[in-house]
Design an enzyme around this catalytic site. Sequence first.
Site, PDB file in Angstrom:
ATOM      1  N   ARG A 225       0.727  -1.144  -0.088  1.00  0.00           N
ATOM      2  CA  ARG A 225      -0.058   0.000   0.120  1.00  0.00           C
ATOM      3  C   ARG A 225       0.909   1.476   0.215  1.00  0.00           C
ATOM      4  NH1 ARG A 225      -2.839  -3.315   3.557  1.00  0.00           N
ATOM      5  NH2 ARG A 225      -4.759  -4.094   2.434  1.00  0.00           N
ATOM      6  N   LYS A 247       2.346  10.950 -11.617  1.00  0.00           N
ATOM      7  CA  LYS A 247       1.724  10.302 -12.554  1.00  0.00           C
ATOM      8  C   LYS A 247       2.627   8.771 -12.521  1.00  0.00           C
ATOM      9  CE  LYS A 247      -1.473  12.915 -15.227  1.00  0.00           C
ATOM     10  NZ  LYS A 247      -1.756  13.060 -16.589  1.00  0.00           N
ATOM     11  N   GLU A 289       8.514  17.487 -25.512  1.00  0.00           N
ATOM     12  CA  GLU A 289       7.807  17.865 -24.138  1.00  0.00           C
ATOM     13  C   GLU A 289       8.458  19.360 -23.995  1.00  0.00           C
ATOM     14  OE1 GLU A 289       5.323  16.120 -23.085  1.00  0.00           O
ATOM     15  OE2 GLU A 289       5.442  13.944 -23.255  1.00  0.00           O
ATOM     16  N   LYS A 331       6.741  22.539 -14.975  1.00  0.00           N
ATOM     17  CA  LYS A 331       5.907  21.326 -14.684  1.00  0.00           C
ATOM     18  C   LYS A 331       5.661  21.475 -13.041  1.00  0.00           C
ATOM     19  CE  LYS A 331       4.539  16.664 -14.890  1.00  0.00           C
ATOM     20  NZ  LYS A 331       4.579  15.461 -15.733  1.00  0.00           N
ATOM     21  N   GLU A 341      -5.016  16.863 -11.530  1.00  0.00           N
ATOM     22  CA  GLU A 341      -5.900  17.236 -12.757  1.00  0.00           C
ATOM     23  C   GLU A 341      -6.977  17.654 -12.833  1.00  0.00           C
ATOM     24  OE1 GLU A 341      -3.563  15.108 -16.164  1.00  0.00           O
ATOM     25  OE2 GLU A 341      -5.299  14.930 -17.069  1.00  0.00           O
ATOM     26  N   ARG A 345      -3.706  21.281 -14.988  1.00  0.00           N
ATOM     27  CA  ARG A 345      -2.618  20.502 -15.157  1.00  0.00           C
ATOM     28  C   ARG A 345      -3.142  19.442 -16.375  1.00  0.00           C
ATOM     29  NH1 ARG A 345       0.416  15.527 -11.307  1.00  0.00           N
ATOM     30  NH2 ARG A 345       1.474  14.604 -13.149  1.00  0.00           N
ATOM     31  N   ASN A 349      -0.985  18.108 -21.405  1.00  0.00           N
ATOM     32  CA  ASN A 349      -1.245  17.034 -22.371  1.00  0.00           C
ATOM     33  C   ASN A 349      -1.450  17.699 -23.707  1.00  0.00           C
ATOM     34  OD1 ASN A 349      -1.103  14.830 -20.722  1.00  0.00           O
ATOM     35  ND2 ASN A 349      -2.977  15.216 -19.744  1.00  0.00           N
ATOM     36  N   HIS A 352      -1.498  15.514 -26.898  1.00  0.00           N
ATOM     37  CA  HIS A 352      -1.371  13.950 -26.308  1.00  0.00           C
ATOM     38  C   HIS A 352      -2.569  13.284 -26.703  1.00  0.00           C
ATOM     39  CE1 HIS A 352       1.825  15.322 -24.131  1.00  0.00           C
ATOM     40  NE2 HIS A 352       2.094  14.239 -23.392  1.00  0.00           N
ATOM     41  N   HIS A 356      -1.481   9.859 -27.938  1.00  0.00           N
ATOM     42  CA  HIS A 356      -1.856   8.742 -27.559  1.00  0.00           C
ATOM     43  C   HIS A 356      -2.705   7.962 -28.896  1.00  0.00           C
ATOM     44  CE1 HIS A 356      -1.729  10.332 -22.882  1.00  0.00           C
ATOM     45  NE2 HIS A 356      -0.593  10.081 -23.802  1.00  0.00           N
ATOM     46  N   HIS A 369       6.785   8.048 -27.745  1.00  0.00           N
ATOM     47  CA  HIS A 369       5.994   8.986 -27.078  1.00  0.00           C
ATOM     48  C   HIS A 369       6.009  10.273 -27.725  1.00  0.00           C
ATOM     49  CE1 HIS A 369       3.188  10.721 -24.315  1.00  0.00           C
ATOM     50  NE2 HIS A 369       4.046  11.348 -23.742  1.00  0.00           N
TER      51      HIS A 369
HETATM   52  N1  NAD Z   1       4.233  10.029 -15.734  1.00  0.00           N
HETATM   53  C1  NAD Z   1       4.250  10.903 -16.577  1.00  0.00           C
HETATM   54  O1  NAD Z   1       3.438  11.996 -16.277  1.00  0.00           O
HETATM   55  C2  NAD Z   1       4.613  10.899 -18.062  1.00  0.00           C
HETATM   56  C3  NAD Z   1       4.932  11.860 -18.923  1.00  0.00           C
HETATM   57  C4  NAD Z   1       5.408  11.967 -19.984  1.00  0.00           C
HETATM   58  C5  NAD Z   1       5.751  10.661 -20.438  1.00  0.00           C
HETATM   59  N2  NAD Z   1       5.645   9.574 -19.681  1.00  0.00           N
HETATM   60  C6  NAD Z   1       5.786   8.135 -20.222  1.00  0.00           C
HETATM   61  O2  NAD Z   1       7.024   7.924 -20.457  1.00  0.00           O
HETATM   62  C7  NAD Z   1       7.289   7.100 -21.383  1.00  0.00           C
HETATM   63  C8  NAD Z   1       8.319   7.491 -22.372  1.00  0.00           C
HETATM   64  O3  NAD Z   1       9.284   7.686 -21.792  1.00  0.00           O
HETATM   65  P1  NAD Z   1      10.798   7.854 -22.469  1.00  0.00           P
HETATM   66  O4  NAD Z   1      10.636   8.430 -23.781  1.00  0.00           O
HETATM   67  O5  NAD Z   1      12.016   7.777 -21.442  1.00  0.00           O
HETATM   68  O6  NAD Z   1      10.884   6.161 -22.984  1.00  0.00           O
HETATM   69  P2  NAD Z   1      11.748   4.764 -22.591  1.00  0.00           P
HETATM   70  O7  NAD Z   1      11.656   4.726 -20.995  1.00  0.00           O
HETATM   71  O8  NAD Z   1      11.083   3.814 -23.183  1.00  0.00           O
HETATM   72  O9  NAD Z   1      13.143   5.056 -22.672  1.00  0.00           O
HETATM   73  C9  NAD Z   1      13.690   5.468 -24.186  1.00  0.00           C
HETATM   74  C10 NAD Z   1      14.753   4.427 -24.435  1.00  0.00           C
HETATM   75  O10 NAD Z   1      15.909   4.939 -24.034  1.00  0.00           O
HETATM   76  C11 NAD Z   1      16.570   3.882 -23.216  1.00  0.00           C
HETATM   77  N3  NAD Z   1      17.443   4.613 -22.316  1.00  0.00           N
HETATM   78  C12 NAD Z   1      17.155   5.249 -21.320  1.00  0.00           C
HETATM   79  N4  NAD Z   1      17.777   6.006 -20.534  1.00  0.00           N
HETATM   80  C13 NAD Z   1      19.070   5.827 -21.686  1.00  0.00           C
HETATM   81  C14 NAD Z   1      20.468   6.389 -21.347  1.00  0.00           C
HETATM   82  N5  NAD Z   1      20.520   7.164 -20.776  1.00  0.00           N
HETATM   83  N6  NAD Z   1      21.064   6.036 -22.339  1.00  0.00           N
HETATM   84  C15 NAD Z   1      20.774   4.915 -23.274  1.00  0.00           C
HETATM   85  N7  NAD Z   1      19.624   4.636 -23.507  1.00  0.00           N
HETATM   86  C16 NAD Z   1      18.953   5.075 -22.608  1.00  0.00           C
HETATM   87  C17 NAD Z   1      15.467   2.976 -22.681  1.00  0.00           C
HETATM   88  O11 NAD Z   1      15.909   1.859 -22.279  1.00  0.00           O
HETATM   89  C18 NAD Z   1      14.546   3.152 -23.927  1.00  0.00           C
HETATM   90  O12 NAD Z   1      14.983   2.060 -24.878  1.00  0.00           O
HETATM   91  C19 NAD Z   1       5.662   6.644 -22.074  1.00  0.00           C
HETATM   92  O13 NAD Z   1       5.443   5.465 -21.291  1.00  0.00           O
HETATM   93  C20 NAD Z   1       4.862   7.917 -21.437  1.00  0.00           C
HETATM   94  O14 NAD Z   1       3.391   7.553 -21.504  1.00  0.00           O
HETATM   95  C21 NAD Z   1       4.937   9.621 -18.441  1.00  0.00           C
HETATM   96 ZN    ZN Z   2       3.697  13.319 -22.781  1.00  0.00          ZN
END
Ligand code: NAD
Ligand code: ZN
Length: 468
Positions: A225, A247, A289, A331, A341, A345, A349, A352, A356, A369
């Site tokens: 939890r 999030k 972003e 942010k 949100e 907030r 998006n 998005h 999405h 993304h």
């Molecule tokens: N929670 C939130 O508020 C929020 C906001 C924006 C995006 N997201 C989510 O984030 C995700 C996308 O994140 P992302 O773009 O970081 O993708 P990701 O986590 O898939 O990372 C991208 C790629 O880079 C690699 N990688 C990571 N760090 C590295 C480094 N330092 N050197 C080499 N390779 C590296 C990873 O292994 C992966 O292959 C999506 O699922 C999206 O929905 C969430």
């Molecule tokens: Zn995003």
Amino acid sequence: MEAVVASVSCRSFSTPISSSSSVAADVDRRCPPSSAGSRVVCSQSLQKDFGRLHLRSSQFLSGTDIGASAPAAGATHGRNFSMAIRANAAQVLNDVASPTKEETTVVNVDLGDRSYPIYIGKGLLNEPELLQRHVHGKKVLVVTNTTVAPLYLSRVVAALKHGGNNVQVESVILEDGEQYKNMEVLMKVYDKAIVTRMDRRCTFIALGGGVIGDMCGYAAASYLRGVNFIQIPTTLMAQVDSSVGGKTGVNHPLGKNMIGAFYQPQCVLVDTDTLNTLPDRELASGVAEVIKYGLIRDAEFFKWQEENIDRILDRDTSALVYAVKRSCENKADVVAADEREGGVRATLNLGHTFGHAIETGTGYGNWLHGEAVAAGTIMSAHMSLKMGWIDDDLFKRIYNITARARLPLRPPGSMDVQLFEDIMAVDKKVADGLLRLILLKGPLGNCVFTGEYDVKALDDTLRHFCRA
Ligand SMILES: NC(=O)c1ccc[n+]([C@@H]2O[C@H](COP(=O)([O-])OP(=O)(O)OC[C@H]3O[C@@H](n4cnc5c(N)ncnc54)[C@H](O)[C@@H]3O)[C@@H](O)[C@H]2O)c1
Ligand SMILES: [Zn+2]
């Protein structure tokens, strides 16, 4: 329907706020239009925390017009800690012109007793104390993936154990990719936690990009939890966006991020050196972003991006640090005003809803993304243009900076109008059957979150960008 769009002018940038009175009041308190000075806003826990860095509380400045970064009186490890909660335009130029290698920026996410710091700087993984101070208990579970583990896991483990620190450090290495951001893979985190007897006082650490951050965060929110949680984001996307704001969650085959929780970390540790190993395509994805923050609420930042986009893509350290800092400040501001949100907030998006749909429609992992968000942002801007809410010049600027960042300018050919409509119908922003969108409205830096738009403009935009 509900709409957003009052603008509070905060000297260097305007803050669009929700028409909901509670959000408006909250923003108002944090950001007085005529603020002449600065205010102390740090929570007690942060004062205690930063107190260990020998900072005086008077250095915790917020409001709209913080001055120059204030170096700490007795910084630890010869490192200067500068507080830069929010910067004005003069600060922008100052920071970019004279970055020092030794400086660590701290941005505070102001959420009362759940406030936390975002540490931003070059080489922070070599600062064990930063990490150790936020670890609770004697057991740590590092969640990472097959790509990031060989690059950074041993350094994080070494930092945790540095100085003979008596902690049990376990790790779970997940498969890499958006297609693994699901319940089945998440179960491996719980398995490891149970087998290694992680207890209520343990700490989960997310080491990786947004996928790992979202999954580890959700695991931390739900295991026993809720256990202590730290973010070490290693992609630009995660450093400027996903690691901040709480999030967390996983995808469902029928919709992205459909299962999740709001759960804030204890701290976020951004070592911009980790971006040196990031593939170009992933770096560009994060830039989408960064552009978003400029468009929705920070015109000065957008102008800075227009002048510095090449430095970001070339991984110039000072440009990266600045881009991460200013993004996190934006942010943090939005999250502090509307954590769950209810209004403002949602503006984070921008692009998005279309994005999405592209991610879901093309199968998770095929489009990054940020790539989907970039194409989605162009579509949102196009719709705003069609309704006369923005002028042609702004649309061209958005198009140009997206092209210069080498991001997609339109959705993939496989997306047709029907597919967009079907997927958008289950978007989280649908309320009472009405799809609400974030659209640009007015001069650069202003947007609305609204269900009151011309449905024909949406239809025109979908038909403009994809086949019927
Ligand atoms: N929670 C939130 O508020 C929020 C906001 C924006 C995006 N997201 C989510 O984030 C995700 C996308 O994140 P992302 O773009 O970081 O993708 P990701 O986590 O898939 O990372 C991208 C790629 O880079 C690699 N990688 C990571 N760090 C590295 C480094 N330092 N050197 C080499 N390779 C590296 C990873 O292994 C992966 O292959 C999506 O699922 C999206 O929905 C969430
Ligand atoms: Zn995003």
